[in-house]
Design a protein around this motif. Sequence first.
Motif, PDB file in Angstrom:
ATOM      1  N   PRO A  27      30.208 -14.905 -22.728  1.00 38.59           N
ATOM      2  CA  PRO A  27      31.234 -14.092 -22.522  1.00 38.59           C
ATOM      3  C   PRO A  27      30.748 -13.100 -21.420  1.00 38.59           C
ATOM      4  O   PRO A  27      29.498 -12.535 -21.289  1.00 38.59           O
ATOM      5  CB  PRO A  27      31.107 -13.280 -23.976  1.00 38.59           C
ATOM      6  CG  PRO A  27      29.774 -13.739 -24.420  1.00 38.59           C
ATOM      7  CD  PRO A  27      29.347 -14.874 -23.854  1.00 38.59           C
ATOM      8  N   VAL A  28      31.710 -12.608 -20.428  1.00 42.81           N
ATOM      9  CA  VAL A  28      31.311 -11.581 -19.407  1.00 42.81           C
ATOM     10  C   VAL A  28      32.455 -10.556 -19.100  1.00 42.81           C
ATOM     11  O   VAL A  28      33.651 -10.888 -19.650  1.00 42.81           O
ATOM     12  CB  VAL A  28      31.180 -12.558 -18.223  1.00 42.81           C
ATOM     13  CG1 VAL A  28      29.996 -13.472 -18.132  1.00 42.81           C
ATOM     14  CG2 VAL A  28      32.378 -13.366 -17.719  1.00 42.81           C
ATOM     15  N   LEU A  61      40.952 -17.588 -15.668  1.00 40.02           N
ATOM     16  CA  LEU A  61      40.524 -16.333 -16.272  1.00 40.02           C
ATOM     17  C   LEU A  61      39.504 -15.556 -15.540  1.00 40.02           C
ATOM     18  O   LEU A  61      39.427 -14.282 -15.565  1.00 40.02           O
ATOM     19  CB  LEU A  61      39.758 -16.756 -17.501  1.00 40.02           C
ATOM     20  CG  LEU A  61      40.798 -17.466 -18.559  1.00 40.02           C
ATOM     21  CD1 LEU A  61      40.131 -17.621 -19.804  1.00 40.02           C
ATOM     22  CD2 LEU A  61      41.958 -16.531 -18.951  1.00 40.02           C
ATOM     23  N   LYS A  62      38.811 -16.210 -14.533  1.00 38.33           N
ATOM     24  CA  LYS A  62      37.731 -15.610 -13.878  1.00 38.33           C
ATOM     25  C   LYS A  62      38.076 -14.585 -12.979  1.00 38.33           C
ATOM     26  O   LYS A  62      37.582 -13.480 -13.011  1.00 38.33           O
ATOM     27  CB  LYS A  62      36.894 -16.726 -12.814  1.00 38.33           C
ATOM     28  CG  LYS A  62      35.870 -16.073 -12.013  1.00 38.33           C
ATOM     29  CD  LYS A  62      35.311 -17.148 -11.338  1.00 38.33           C
ATOM     30  CE  LYS A  62      34.344 -16.841 -10.061  1.00 38.33           C
ATOM     31  NZ  LYS A  62      33.734 -18.023  -9.256  1.00 38.33           N
ATOM     32  N   LEU A 107      33.172 -17.685 -19.837  1.00 39.61           N
ATOM     33  CA  LEU A 107      33.378 -18.514 -18.865  1.00 39.61           C
ATOM     34  C   LEU A 107      31.982 -19.374 -18.428  1.00 39.61           C
ATOM     35  O   LEU A 107      30.850 -19.025 -18.848  1.00 39.61           O
ATOM     36  CB  LEU A 107      33.517 -17.606 -17.328  1.00 39.61           C
ATOM     37  CG  LEU A 107      34.624 -16.797 -17.373  1.00 39.61           C
ATOM     38  CD1 LEU A 107      34.541 -15.898 -15.979  1.00 39.61           C
ATOM     39  CD2 LEU A 107      36.052 -17.793 -17.498  1.00 39.61           C
ATOM     40  N   PRO A 108      32.252 -20.645 -18.055  1.00 36.80           N
ATOM     41  CA  PRO A 108      30.886 -21.525 -17.743  1.00 36.80           C
ATOM     42  C   PRO A 108      30.164 -20.771 -16.641  1.00 36.80           C
ATOM     43  O   PRO A 108      30.532 -20.255 -15.550  1.00 36.80           O
ATOM     44  CB  PRO A 108      31.761 -22.606 -17.372  1.00 36.80           C
ATOM     45  CG  PRO A 108      33.082 -22.692 -17.850  1.00 36.80           C
ATOM     46  CD  PRO A 108      33.605 -21.256 -17.468  1.00 36.80           C
ATOM     47  N   GLU A 109      28.795 -20.690 -16.889  1.00 41.25           N
ATOM     48  CA  GLU A 109      27.856 -20.294 -15.883  1.00 41.25           C
ATOM     49  C   GLU A 109      27.896 -21.050 -14.819  1.00 41.25           C
ATOM     50  O   GLU A 109      27.735 -20.534 -13.416  1.00 41.25           O
ATOM     51  CB  GLU A 109      26.231 -20.345 -16.547  1.00 41.25           C
ATOM     52  CG  GLU A 109      26.323 -19.456 -17.681  1.00 41.25           C
ATOM     53  CD  GLU A 109      24.693 -19.288 -18.162  1.00 41.25           C
ATOM     54  OE1 GLU A 109      23.927 -20.419 -17.867  1.00 41.25           O
ATOM     55  OE2 GLU A 109      24.387 -18.650 -18.768  1.00 41.25           O
TER      56      GLU A 109
END
Length: 301
Positions: free
Chosen positions: A173-174, A233-234, A246-248
């Motif tokens: 989560p970011v 979403l980014k 989001l995927p790292e």
Amino acid sequence: MEINWIEDFMVLAVTRNFSRAAETRNVSQPAFSRRIRNLEYWVGAPLLDRSVFPIALTPAGEAFRKRAEDVLRSLQYAREEARGMVARPDEVISFAALHTLGINFFPRWLAGIEAALGKQKTRVVPDNLSGCVEALISGSCDAMLCYSHPGVQMSLDSASFPSVELAQDRIVPVSAPDAQGRPRHDLGGSGPVPYLCYSPESFLGRLVQPLVEAHGLNQRLIFHYENSMAEALKPAALAGAGVAWLPELAIRDELAQGTLLPVGPPEFGLQVAVRLYRMRTPASAEMDRLWAHAAAAAAGG
């Protein structure tokens, strides 16, 4: 009996959802349901348990699925055998890939492959999980690149569809930072937080939503925006619209630059594997070389 019915059934065996399977097969749900019924009439036994959600395969359905894989594999072999009679000097290796991996993982991974094997002619078709699985089962691609996690069943027989692990990734989560450099939206407090979420039927949606519920975050996360792709979403997260998982692999630069910040404790993240799948049938020499190299690298060779 039509081959399309078998392909329909194989996609349904993966998605366990009529609407998602029909969308993947690009037919209306009523037409898709009729085709599955026709297959069951032809087999002479119910293949699906429709009394549970998500739907499940009956014992007859499980047995038929294994034989159906053999049928499709034999057809794929026959097609490749026929194609082998025609010279194809410019062999292209075709990949079906989840959108995130096609954009954020494949180019760097391919660069490593080419450093060892030389230039490769490749084609990447990004799709959702159901579309990728259908492409692999039907022989429309040489290999499938996707995430793997115990929380999402693939329903692919490992004997028929071998795979190798290429890498690990984390879904975290970011949030964008505020003026003071702290997360604009934080999961550490008790107030409501705008939520940038995945579509429920997407691979990452099927992973993240149970995690959100397991940690009791569903009471605090307020729906703001939904999309099936991390790449959609980014930008919303970067604009400060809310928290997104989001995927790292997709946000390594943003994390390094501080334009996105992790929020919440480590247990709010998910570890996933990046795997490459193929059908166990004779393939092109180019595909066999690439696979042998990927398998050796995965084994530490």
